[in-house]
Design an enzyme around this catalytic site. Structure first.
Site, PDB file in Angstrom:
ATOM      1  CE  LYS C  49      -4.028   1.818   2.500  1.00 28.96           C
ATOM      2  NZ  LYS C  49      -4.877   1.697   3.688  1.00 28.96           N
ATOM      3  CB  SER C 124      -8.126   3.599   2.735  1.00 30.48           C
ATOM      4  OG  SER C 124      -7.421   2.914   3.733  1.00 30.48           O
ATOM      5  CB  SER C 149      -8.670   0.299   5.036  1.00 32.14           C
ATOM      6  OG  SER C 149      -9.379   1.454   5.417  1.00 32.14           O
TER       7      SER C 149
END
Lengths: 474, 93, 452
Positions: C49, C124, C149
């Site tokens: 990420k 996210s 997320s």
């Protein structure tokens, strides 16, 4: 200082700890030649970096709290104090808000003959920000700022008193006593003036409180406060109100200056620091750390008065440095108490001050002092030469025996002196006659002659006695 | 009920510029979001300690031992505001 | 496991690039140059990420303000993966700093769902979920969850996502959103990969003092467990807005578990209702975030200006931050600043922290009698991108109801695909007690036995 004006002063003192590494990262906590050389992602506030709490800082905070008789928290937390400034790595400072390490202690000060306890509200740990250099001269006409993060993250202890000081003298006495304790605990660099910085809160006659920031060291405080009190008194005299404000101490001009008004007191929005864990201080740890605390200055003072029967002023001077006090105690096992004390606080201290070094820093060994004391006790060296000798070993450290030999500092032998006296009496019959007629001055002249002949090695007192004896016998 | 002026003050505290219009919109956001937060008051937490971590974190510290620091290139690799090994920042009035 | 092994590296890279063209799940693709070490993950690809620090590779956390930030260090999880020989292939797109449910708050591209490019990938860690779904090759995709997320995009993309217990995996190197809430975890196609990846990245780290010293069990030793009791919080199944298709799939999952001998019962967990868990979570998350983001102010890294052009430092900071932060980031920073202000702090920040204690207590009570808690992972299938953009903040926050509770409580959870609805994947959420990652993995493994 007029006694009739009611003055209230409180001090907030920041002490830079002398640990090997910073508070939240393992960067070396030391002076650097170049800016930004003792930095890492944590103290630079790089996104993704995390703090790692330094064990030593916690220990020193606990020890200091013990020494100041504070109640120590069982569970220690840290907080984030958020505000924006170019010297902040993270735009929040890691500090302790709700729960300081220690609370409600005291420190006893002595001003003239009066002893007085100063209440200490709290002691907590926080980090120092970076150092700013204003490019363009002073703060007011700089074009930009240069930031050096070497200092960012340096561990600090903040010690806050209640407003118990009634005079600048008391405040100074407190800071000096505090500095002594910290030196004894060995937790800060007593040489640097910047290791201790205080902010003072002052109000007179129940009026508004003024904060004076940026008072470095232990000496400037008295002047800073004196100036501020005078300033406030002047305002009142002119019928004006003292405003609550923040001022800064200008040490060069010895005045306090108004700092720019903050538009509004910004809210720091404290939260608990979630990247650090709760620290548990157990009874066992407290005990262990307490045992590491050496005998503190005031304790030593009382004990020395008791054990060695010395004058308070001498004791005070003797215990200012822990090492000197320690060496004294060892030396008096062999040497005379008063002589040793007066030598160390007299000639020795004078020489150290002249060379601007502390006893701890000097290379003078206690065996050397012992040697000199022996000479003095055996009357083998004159006071004047003892002083010379001390100066020599301080400036060019070596065993005093060598110096004595090189510079021939010992007193003349008794026989030698007798001979010199004989010669001088023979050579100066008029003086002898003058003395016999009751002119005391004549003997000084004769003593001087002997001193000259002996190249200063004769002891004046013995010489005088010898002259008198020989003249009387004649 | 939060006022536009208060929103502007919060924005300032957070160092974020907002136009008058933005402040007006934010006021509405604040209103509805804070309203959502209000339901927490229904819960009785009289005898409850706050949890600042969800687990019992272990007490951790690090030894006071120095580690390697960053080299100059690393220190300044993310900025061009550098002068004589210092970071250039905005002035302090 | 051989399934993650890449036999043709060139081909894989090609695939990655092509799929990324279509779905924009990558923030930056890394073409590996150095030779990797040998280890458990030799010839396994991993992506990370955007908010997780990768040395000398852009780490922007989905934000313009960190557009060019190149960390001088690797996050611990990245370091660990590399030590085991895994190959780094780049950073995945995300909502700015983790602020979002649909990956529509990204300063760069908004990724598209591989199952339907009109739809969101979730957030996210949206990119992290989409990449797994898009590729044929199994990889390890490292995501991060603050309020849901990881399991959100796992559900929306029809892949597996595991969020470990808070403190299980080091946050060193993670650009923080909520320091007491952030957890790094794994997304993958197969449960074996998820288990393996989690085992490698877990463990105590002196660089993150909130990690625990507890031993990391061998997650890869997956076992079928049928002597389990599962609880369904009433509040989750009665959630307003729970789509019919999602609920049906969930009911099917329940039947499946029961058929294997697992007991499933409904329980009452009042604090998990949207009214309580959502505000408790958002107050703490926004409060912490507002302090974490204070450091982005244009000095040392990130978006910067010429300091000489500013009369005063506040002007400088404000201009950088106003330009660099997106709308949602600004909103959350401001609300988070307000909730910790003197005068409001007790009402919001401290109150939420107390409610958190109660929520944890509620979970612990249920876990005394039950092994796992189950529910749908998300209340809906991935919405259309245009719909998502039209939702107002509170509507979006409410979407997180099924995940914020366990995230706030630091519980581990896993989402596994449990069918389709209107052609889009749905997920089954399995939540465990603190440090029971093995149990939830085993439960998921058990669920999957007999599939395919």
């Amino acid at each position: 200082m007029e006694e009739d004006i009611q003055v209230k002063i409180g001090l907030e003192t920041h002490v830079q700890l002398d640990t090997r590494t910073k508070l939240l990262c393992a960067c070396p906590n030391e002076k650097a030649d170049k800016p930004n050389t003792k930095v890492c992602p944590t103290c630079l506030g790089h996104p993704g970096s995390k703090p790692q709490l330094n064990q030593k800082v916690l220990e020193q905070a606990v020890k200091t709290s013990e020494a100041l008789q504070l109640d120590i928290e069982e569970e220690v937390y840290f907080s984030r104090k958020t505000y924006f400034y170019p010297d902040m790595s993270k735009n929040y400072q890691t500090t302790q808000y709700e729960v300081p390490v220690g609370r409600d202690g005291q420190l006893e000060i002595q001003v003239e003959d009066e002893k007085k306890p100063i209440r200490i509200q709290r002691l907590h740990i926080e980090e120092d920000p970076a150092k700013l250099k204003h490019k363009g001269g002073s703060i007011s006409n700089a074009k930009y700022t240069l930031v050096d993060y070497n200092r960012a993250g340096t561990p600090l202890l903040e010690i806050v008193t209640k407003p118990d000081f009634k005079s600048p003298k008391e405040a100074r006495s407190y800071l000096q006593e505090l500095a002594k304790i910290l030196e004894y605990l060995g937790i800060y660099d007593s040489d640097s003036d910047f290791s201790i910085k205080s902010d003072a809160n002052i109000s007179i006659e129940g009026g508004e409180r003024v904060e004076v920031k940026n008072i470095t060291g232990t000496k400037g405080i008295e002047q800073a406060l004196k100036y501020e009190i005078t300033r406030q008194k002047q305002l009142k005299k002119r019928g004006r109100e003292v405003e609550q404000e923040t001022r800064s101490y200008n040490a060069d001009q010895e005045i306090t200056e108004k700092l720019r008004d903050k538009e509004t007191e910004e809210d720091y929005g404290y939260i608990f620091e979630p990247d650090l864990t709760t620290q548990n201080i157990t009874e066992k740890q407290k005990k262990e750390l307490k045992e590491e605390i050496p005998e503190l200055p005031h304790e030593k003072f009382e004990r020395f008065l008791d054990e060695y029967n010395l004058e308070p002023k001498i004791v005070e001077a003797l215990i200012t440095e822990r090492k000197m006090a320690k060496d004294y105690e060892e030396l008096v096992q062999k040497h005379e108490k008063e002589l040793t004390a007066s030598f160390m606080t007299g000639d020795l201290r004078k020489v150290l001050n002249y060379n601007e070094i502390s006893y701890e820093e000097s290379s003078i060994q206690k065996q050397w002092i012992s040697y000199i004391l022996d000479l003095l006790e055996q009357d083998k060296i004159s006071d004047r030469n003892a002083e010379l000798l001390t100066r020599e070993i301080a400036e060019n450290p070596k065993h005093p025996e060598k110096v004595v030999k090189e510079q021939d500092l010992l007193k003349a032998e008794e026989d030698e002196v007798k001979q010199f006296v004989e010669q001088v009496i023979d050579d100066n019959p008029e003086a002898v006659e003058d003395y016999r007629e009751g002119k005391d001055d004549a003997i000084n002249f004769l003593v001087g002659q002997v001193m000259q002949k002996s190249q200063g090695k004769a002891d004046p007192k013995n010489t005088r006695e010898e002259i008198v004896e020989q003249i009387t016998e004649q | 009920m939060i006022e536009k002026e208060e929103v502007k003050k919060v924005a300032e505290n957070a160092r974020i510029n907002v136009t008058d219009e933005e402040a007006e919109n934010l006021k509405e956001d604040f209103k509805s979001i804070l309203q959502m937060f209000e339901t927490l008051e229904d819960i009785d937490t009289e005898d409850t300690e706050p949890s600042f971590h969800p687990i019992d974190v272990e007490s951790k510290t690090r030894e006071d031992k120095p580690k390697e620091t960053l080299k100059k290139e690393e220190v300044f690799q993310n900025t061009s505001n550098e002068e004589e090994n210092n970071f250039k920042g905005p002035k302090v009035k | 496991m051989k399934e993650t092994e890449i036999t043709d590296k060139e081909d894989f890279l090609q695939q990655l690039k092509e799929k990324n063209e279509k779905y924009q799940f990558m923030r930056e693709i890394n073409e590996p140059k150095e030779k990797e070490k040998s280890g458990k993950l030799a010839n396994t690809a991993f992506v990370v990420k955007d908010a997780i620090c990768t040395k000398n590779t852009t780490t922007s956390a989905g934000s313009k303000i960190l557009q060019n930030y190149k960390p001088v260090f690797n996050a611990t999880v990245v370091q660990k993966l590399k030590e085991e020989g895994a190959t780094f292939y780049g950073k995945t797109n995300q909502d700015e700093f983790g602020f979002g449910t649909f990956n529509t708050n990204c300063a760069f591209e908004t990724p598209k769902n591989p199952h339907d490019t009109d739809r969101v990938v979730g957030g996210s860690s949206g990119g992290a979920g989409a990449v797994v779904a898009a590729l044929d090759q199994e990889i390890i995709s490292i995501g991060e969850s603050t309020g849901g997320s990881i399991t959100n995009p796992a559900a929306y993309n029809g892949v597996i996502g595991i969020t470990p217990t808070y403190g299980r995996v080091s946050r060193h190197g993670l650009v923080s959103y909520g320091n007491s809430l952030d957890k790094i975890g794994v997304l993958s196609k197969n449960i074996e990969t998820a288990a393996k990846g989690l085992k490698v990245i877990s463990g105590e780290d002196p660089q993150d003092q909130t990690t625990v010293s507890k031993e990391v069990p061998d997650y890869t030793d997956l076992e079928e467990r049928t002597n389990l009791k599962a609880a369904i919080p009433k509040q989750y199944i009665e959630l307003e807005g729970l789509e019919e298709g999602v609920e049906n799939n969930f009911r099917d999952s329940v039947e499946k578990l029961e058929a294997k001998g697992i007991t499933v019962e409904e329980v009452d967990m009042p604090l998990l209702s949207a009214n309580y868990s959502v505000p408790a979570y958002y107050v703490l998350a926004m409060t912490e975030a507002s302090t974490n983001l204070a450091k982005m102010s244009g000095i040392r890294y990130g978006l910067e200006k010429n300091p000489e052009n500013y009369e005063d430092y506040n002007e400088y900071f404000s201009e950088v931050r106003t330009e660099g932060f997106g709308k949602e980031a600004k909103r959350r920073i401001m609300i988070g600043t307000y909730t910790r202000q003197a005068g409001y702090r007790d009402q919001y920040y401290i109150k939420a922290a107390k409610v958190r204690t109660k929520i944890i207590e509620e979970f612990k009570q249920v876990f005394e009698e039950y092994d796992v808690i189950i529910s749908p992972s998300m209340p809906n299938i991935a919405p259309k991108i245009s719909e998502a953009r039209d939702m107002n903040p509170e509507e979006i926050y409410a979407m997180d109801t099924l995940t914020v509770g366990p995230n706030l409580a630091g519980m581990p959870m896993i989402s596994i695909p449990n069918g389709k609805s209107e052609g889009m994947p749905t997920g089954l959420h399995i939540i465990g007690d603190h440090f029971e990652e093995k149990k939830i993995l085993d439960t998921a493994y058990t669920y999957q036995q007999g599939e395919k």
